[in-house]
Design an enzyme around this catalytic site. Structure first.
Site, mmCIF file in Angstrom:
data_model
loop_
_atom_site.group_PDB
_atom_site.id
_atom_site.type_symbol
_atom_site.label_atom_id
_atom_site.label_comp_id
_atom_site.label_asym_id
_atom_site.label_seq_id
_atom_site.Cartn_x
_atom_site.Cartn_y
_atom_site.Cartn_z
ATOM 1 N N TYR A 278 0.601 -1.285 0.137
ATOM 2 C CA TYR A 278 0.031 0.032 -0.010
ATOM 3 C C TYR A 278 0.872 1.236 -0.079
ATOM 4 O O TYR A 278 1.876 1.437 0.785
ATOM 5 C CB TYR A 278 -1.047 0.051 1.277
ATOM 6 C CG TYR A 278 -1.885 -1.032 1.378
ATOM 7 C CD1 TYR A 278 -3.041 -1.051 0.458
ATOM 8 C CD2 TYR A 278 -1.714 -2.377 1.855
ATOM 9 C CE1 TYR A 278 -4.013 -1.974 0.659
ATOM 10 C CE2 TYR A 278 -2.506 -3.311 1.577
ATOM 11 C CZ TYR A 278 -3.794 -3.223 1.311
ATOM 12 O OH TYR A 278 -4.666 -4.211 1.214
ATOM 13 N N CYS A 279 0.569 2.112 -0.978
ATOM 14 C CA CYS A 279 1.075 3.338 -0.957
ATOM 15 C C CYS A 279 0.298 4.752 -0.828
ATOM 16 O O CYS A 279 -0.952 4.408 -1.224
ATOM 17 C CB CYS A 279 1.973 3.614 -2.239
ATOM 18 S SG CYS A 279 2.865 2.362 -2.943
ATOM 19 N N PHE A 280 0.566 5.773 -0.267
ATOM 20 C CA PHE A 280 -0.294 6.844 0.287
ATOM 21 C C PHE A 280 0.580 8.094 0.058
ATOM 22 O O PHE A 280 1.730 8.208 0.184
ATOM 23 C CB PHE A 280 -0.525 6.793 1.694
ATOM 24 C CG PHE A 280 -1.159 5.635 2.228
ATOM 25 C CD1 PHE A 280 -2.646 5.358 2.292
ATOM 26 C CD2 PHE A 280 -0.756 4.488 2.595
ATOM 27 C CE1 PHE A 280 -3.469 4.366 2.665
ATOM 28 C CE2 PHE A 280 -1.414 3.443 3.076
ATOM 29 C CZ PHE A 280 -2.511 3.384 3.103
#
Length: 487
Positions: free
Chosen positions: A81-83
């Protein structure tokens, strides 16, 4: 537990849909016996019952050998997951970037720094599997990467550009032919791009010139190939870049909160794209041209384009209050699935970066360098001249003896653990065998992290010019202190 995806030629079967525990069958091309296969699976079917019924069904008797010959396991993309979050969702005019890197459980990640460098005309650079033309100058970079490869899962450069990679599966099977890995493109984008848009242009140009493909894992028994997605961020904007072979589309982001994971996310808002993207989709029969072009719907497997990231909801609830600490909390959240700890995959390293929109303030990048952020601490790094290298978070260098360099590849799996990784393993053993002692150790480590965060807050709010000598050994000291506490 997520089951593997199965590929049949010329039909495609997924088991199951990412959002459903029931067995499901999705057929995208005609194949004799498809209806019988659908019948055998049925609602609520499992992988085990599918194979049991398949090999005992008279109606499929003549198809068994054909099915076995054409069936192969498609690799399941690890659920990373990347934010990114922009003001005014964030506090104090900061852009906040973060990623959890989910990889095979036993894989080691290292944190490595490379200074800016000039290169001779006509020289080559050896990437993980292939050599490509080098550029005259490369920027200083810091990377978190699986220790066996050249590229990186995530990293940053001296100009405040951050890039993270996601492995994804699409309708277009990923190539097993060795070319550039998505992780190689992360490093190349950081080395050659001084802004997020420049890095995007670097990546898509290299993709067109060299292609992408090859094994994403250090595995000599099977090739795990994926397409790639990227989150590319600087102080002013971010780009979501998603690729299918050499074809790609990208969306520009300048506000709000965005998350990408191991599936396509772009829909109808596309700011730049490969010039032949839509015509290619038409030739494959995936889009007729009569409807609005939706990238995810056109190129995704079944319903894989649906929302995948509960962590985004957590960030969006922090309206106007998102900080580096908020991002770290999201990355540590196992209940949401953002922090992965399954039989197959583990969050093997994490990064959080703070990018002030004020160019006079330094960007700060926090790395764990160890697995599972819920039991790791984030340590700060700032780009300055003469950064002190940190061998204790770098894996042993094997040179030409490395199994990744030999053919056939990966016939051995060497011990790639660095000193910090080993210390972290010892601490985990203490935690598992003595809960009280483990909790006390974790409180001490989190207090160490808190002190580092407060010191970085002071740097960001200071009106004085940062003295490079004060932070040249910042990451080194943090790693050294962490190891001493673990002992």
């Amino acid at each position: 537990m997520r089951m593997p995806v199965l590929t049949f030629r010329p039909c495609l079967l997924t088991w199951p849909n990412r959002h459903c525990e029931e067995g499901r069958l999705f057929l995208f091309r005609n194949w004799p016996g498809a209806a019988a296969l659908s019948y055998l699976v049925g609602k609520g079917g499992t992988e085990a019952t599918f194979w049991q019924k398949l090999f005992s069904a008279p109606k499929l008797k003549d198809m068994h050998s054909s099915l076995i010959m054409h069936a192969q396991w498609m690799a399941v993309a690890p659920p990373s997951y990347c934010f990114v979050a922009f003001p005014p969702r964030t506090k104090d005019g900061l852009v906040v970037f973060g990623k959890n890197s989910a990889r095979p459980r036993e894989e080691v990640q290292e944190v490595v720094y490379f200074a800016a460098a000039a290169h001779d005309p006509g020289s080559k650079v050896e990437c993980t599997y292939i050599a490509i033309d080098q550029v005259p100058k490369t920027h200083a970079i810091v990377l978190s990467r699986p220790a066996w490869l050249w590229g990186a899962e995530m990293g940053a450069n001296e100009h405040g550009v951050c890039i993270a990679n996601e492995a994804i599966t699409t309708r277009e099977p990923a190539s097993e032919t060795e070319a550039l890995l998505g992780m190689d493109l992360v490093r190349l984008g950081l080395e050659r791009g001084a802004t997020a848009k420049e890095a995007l242009n670097v990546i898509v140009s290299l993709l067109d010139e060299n292609g992408q493909g090859g094994n994403y894992y250090e595995d000599g028994s099977s090739c795990h190939a994926f397409q790639s997605a990227f989150l590319i961020v600087d102080r002013a904007e971010a780009w979501i870049l998603e690729t299918v072979g050499k074809y790609w589309a990208a969306e520009k982001i300048t506000e709000g909160v965005k998350c990408i994971c191991n599936q396509l996310s772009l829909t109808t808002k596309i700011d730049v794209e490969h010039p032949e993207l839509r015509s290619y989709a038409e030739t494959q029969g995936w889009w007729t041209g009569d409807t609005e072009f939706n990238f995810s719907e056109v190129f995704s497997l079944a319903e894989d384009h649906l929302g995948c990231c509960s962590g985004q909801e957590s960030l969006e609830k922090q309206e106007g209050n998102i900080t580096v600490r908020t991002m770290m909390e999201v990355l540590r959240d196992k209940a949401s699935g953002v922090c992965v700890d399954s039989e197959t995959f583990l969050t093997t390293a994490s990064i959080v970066s703070v990018l002030p929109q004020n160019p006079a303030s330094p960007c700060i990048h926090y790395f764990t360098g160890t697995p599972d952020p819920s039991r790791s601490i984030f340590k700060p790094f700032i780009f300055v001249d003469d950064v002190k290298l940190v061998p204790k978070v770098q894996s042993p260098f094997l040179g030409d003896d490395d199994p990744v360099k030999k053919r056939p590849r990966f016939q051995e799996k060497p011990d790639r653990r660095h000193e910090l990784y080993k210390a972290h393993e010892r601490a985990r053993s203490v935690t598992e065998n003595n809960q009280d002692k483990g909790q006390k150790l974790m409180r001490i480590m989190l207090d160490l992290e808190r002190q580092g965060l407060e010191a970085m807050d002071d740097i960001l709010t200071s009106t004085e010019v940062l003295d490079p000598a004060e932070v040249a050994d910042l990451f080194y000291d943090c790693v050294d202190t962490e190891i001493k506490f673990f002992k």
